[in-house]
Design a protein around this motif. Structure first.
Motif, PDB file in Angstrom:
ATOM      1  N   LYS A 277      15.321  -9.296  42.950  1.00  0.00           N
ATOM      2  CA  LYS A 277      15.362  -9.140  44.400  1.00  0.00           C
ATOM      3  C   LYS A 277      15.019 -10.460  45.090  1.00  0.00           C
ATOM      4  O   LYS A 277      15.710 -10.892  46.027  1.00  0.00           O
ATOM      5  N   VAL A 296      22.323  -3.075  49.686  1.00  0.00           N
ATOM      6  CA  VAL A 296      23.393  -3.940  49.187  1.00  0.00           C
ATOM      7  C   VAL A 296      24.703  -3.150  49.192  1.00  0.00           C
ATOM      8  O   VAL A 296      24.714  -1.925  49.130  1.00  0.00           O
ATOM      9  N   VAL A 325      22.718  -7.078  52.163  1.00  0.00           N
ATOM     10  CA  VAL A 325      23.578  -8.059  51.500  1.00  0.00           C
ATOM     11  C   VAL A 325      24.918  -7.394  51.219  1.00  0.00           C
ATOM     12  O   VAL A 325      24.967  -6.287  50.664  1.00  0.00           O
ATOM     13  N   ILE A 363      23.519  -8.859  42.657  1.00  0.00           N
ATOM     14  CA  ILE A 363      23.315  -8.028  43.850  1.00  0.00           C
ATOM     15  C   ILE A 363      22.853  -6.626  43.460  1.00  0.00           C
ATOM     16  O   ILE A 363      21.903  -6.082  44.038  1.00  0.00           O
ATOM     17  N   GLY A 367      19.111  -5.310  44.473  1.00  0.00           N
ATOM     18  CA  GLY A 367      19.034  -4.415  45.617  1.00  0.00           C
ATOM     19  C   GLY A 367      18.094  -3.238  45.378  1.00  0.00           C
ATOM     20  O   GLY A 367      17.734  -2.914  44.243  1.00  0.00           O
ATOM     21  N   ILE A 370      22.113   0.871  47.040  1.00  0.00           N
ATOM     22  CA  ILE A 370      23.498   0.419  47.091  1.00  0.00           C
ATOM     23  C   ILE A 370      24.306   1.400  47.926  1.00  0.00           C
ATOM     24  O   ILE A 370      24.268   2.618  47.713  1.00  0.00           O
TER      25      ILE A 370
END
Length: 477
Positions: A277, A296, A325, A363, A367, A370
């Motif tokens: 992270k 994410v 992100v 990612i 995260g 998600i």
């Protein structure tokens, strides 16, 4: 059992979506069960770069000119490639740099189907005739039609990965493709005055599968069937339609062994997730705040994927102590809207337009949640990767998302079945309600850790999937 898979992409040789992940994993799982499994795909430039030396199997004249079929073993699996530079020597497999489909796609993927069917019939004399031809998505749909037109004893399976892409072309092209004119009818591959390669698969295959049980039901309904729901209702009534959930390739997506992430971790040793992270925050220039809930999203930026739900609520979401992100590309409008949002919240939003396989691993590993808020989703793989990496999926209740993620509420948390956050209606308000539930659970770290452990304990391995296909093949053969 001899099994031949036909597909237009295969990870890691060529990938634009989840189809490649399936072709890069299922054949290996079937081979591990003792089957003789091979794959055929086009020789794109990306494939030529990675596949290494190949041997010529046959050079034959076809409706698109003289082409060469080549063979090699790739990571221990037999792979045939179609060497036809005039059709496949292009940087992008389906469309040009302006996202315009190639005008000769009808011929390119008819050739893939034709040679796949020829191969199943014994074109490679050393391998002989296949027991099962397994065609994937519209690009391979005509293979089932070719086998029927030849009265072949080879049995065919057709798998729908996304019915939204029917592979439609002008009917007059049929004259070029070596199929009988009687196939151009409603009881064939004709579809609203054109021909559909996907419908060819649905109509002529011995069995039709799709990539999740819920999606198999959804596509028999008008709203999700893409105009094919009537035919699919017939296949369902005949017992010839089923849904088999996709799996996750443990050799590619595994936080314990993944060499594309900064720190490996496992369910009993989660310190590495915090390091991932922090690395993700550094990469995108976000404050390294472990207390911030990090959402994410790794996706194609299309309305199907629900990116517009996120954008509709971005100001409301950013009022909370969260970060976001996003990695993806697609609709220019959605890309620009995300760029604008990132410019307004530079300390909370990280954005990369495009696709980056290595970054997608980082990612998902880094995260906390998600986002997969799809309007429809045949199976979905990113939510499975999220579960595997302890990154709780936030999904809409549709298709494979409904089959793989259990909503977090008081009862499911207490009985340890909760694995993520689920919303029902395809609208921004319902999406936002799920986001708020995630934010509230994040404040209760003990409960959050419990749900995360449930997610990490899920098993979506390809061995289970291969067993289900094996049972189907035996039934058909």
């Amino acid at each position: 059992m001899k099994i031949l898979h036909i597909g237009s992409e295969m990870y890691p040789l060529i990938k634009t979506g989840g189809l490649a992940d399936v072709l890069g994993a299922l054949p290996y799982a079937q081979q591990a069960m003792g089957n003789d499994v091979r794959v055929i795909l086009p020789l794109y430039p990306q494939v030529a770069e990675k596949i290494g030396e190949t041997q010529e199997v046959a050079t034959i004249g076809t409706f698109s000119g003289v082409v060469t079929l080549r063979f090699t073993y790739f990571n221990g699996l037999g792979v045939y490639v179609i060497d036809a530079p005039h059709l496949f020597n292009r940087r992008l497999p389906y469309y040009d740099d302006n996202y315009q489909d190639y005008g000769d796609n009808y011929k390119r993927f008819a050739l893939l189907s034709y040679l796949g069917a020829q191969l199943a019939e014994g074109l490679d004399h050393w391998w002989g005739r296949a027991d099962i031809l397994h065609a994937h998505d519209w690009q391979a749909g005509l293979a089932c039609a070719y086998l029927k037109s030849w009265h072949s004893p080879v049995k065919s399976i057709f798998t729908i990965h996304n019915i939204a892409y029917p592979g439609r072309f002008q009917g007059y092209h049929l004259a070029e493709l070596g199929l009988p004119w009687e196939f151009f009818s409603p009881y064939g591959l004709e579809f609203y005055g054109e021909m559909s390669y996907l419908k060819a698969g649905l109509f002529y295959a011995d069995r039709v599968t799709t990539v999740s049980p819920t999606y198999a039901q959804e596509i028999t309904e008008h709203i999700a069937g893409g105009g094919m729901h009537g035919l699919l209702q017939t296949r369902q009534a005949e017992g010839r339609l089923s849904g088999i959930l996709n799996g996750v390739d443990d050799t590619v997506w595994n936080p314990e062994t993944d060499n594309l992430i900064i720190s490996n971790y496992r369910a009993t040793y989660m310190q590495g997730k915090a390091k991932n992270k922090a690395e993700l925050q550094r990469y995108f220039g976000l404050p390294e705040e472990k207390e911030s809930l990090l959402f994410v999203m790794v996706t194609r930026l299309t309305e199907q994927k629900g990116a517009d739900f996120l954008l509709a609520k971005i100001d409301e979401i950013m009022q909370h102590p969260v970060q976001l992100v996003v990695l993806g590309s697609g609709s220019p409008d959605l890309e620009n809207a995300l760029r604008y949002a990132q410019s307004r919240y530079p300390q909370q939003i990280g954005l990369k337009i495009g696709y980056d396989e290595a970054l997608s691993h980082q990612i998902i590993a880094g995260g906390d949640v998600i986002l997969v808020p799809s309007r429809f989703e045949p199976c979905g793989l990113t939510q499975l990767y999220g579960l595997k990496y302890g990154t709780l999926p936030l999904v809409r209740k549709t298709g494979g998302l409904a089959d793989t993620v259990n909503d977090s509420h008081k009862e499911s948390i207490e009985n340890r079945t909760a694995t993520g956050f689920v919303f029902k209606h395809p609208d921004a308000d319902d999406f936002m309600e799920a986001v708020l539930r995630a934010i509230n659970l994040w404040k209760k770290q003990k409960l959050w850790s419990s749900v995360r452990q449930n997610a990490l304990a899920q098993d979506f391995g390809w061995a289970k999937v291969a067993e289900q296909y094996q049972a189907l093949y035996r039934e058909v053969a």
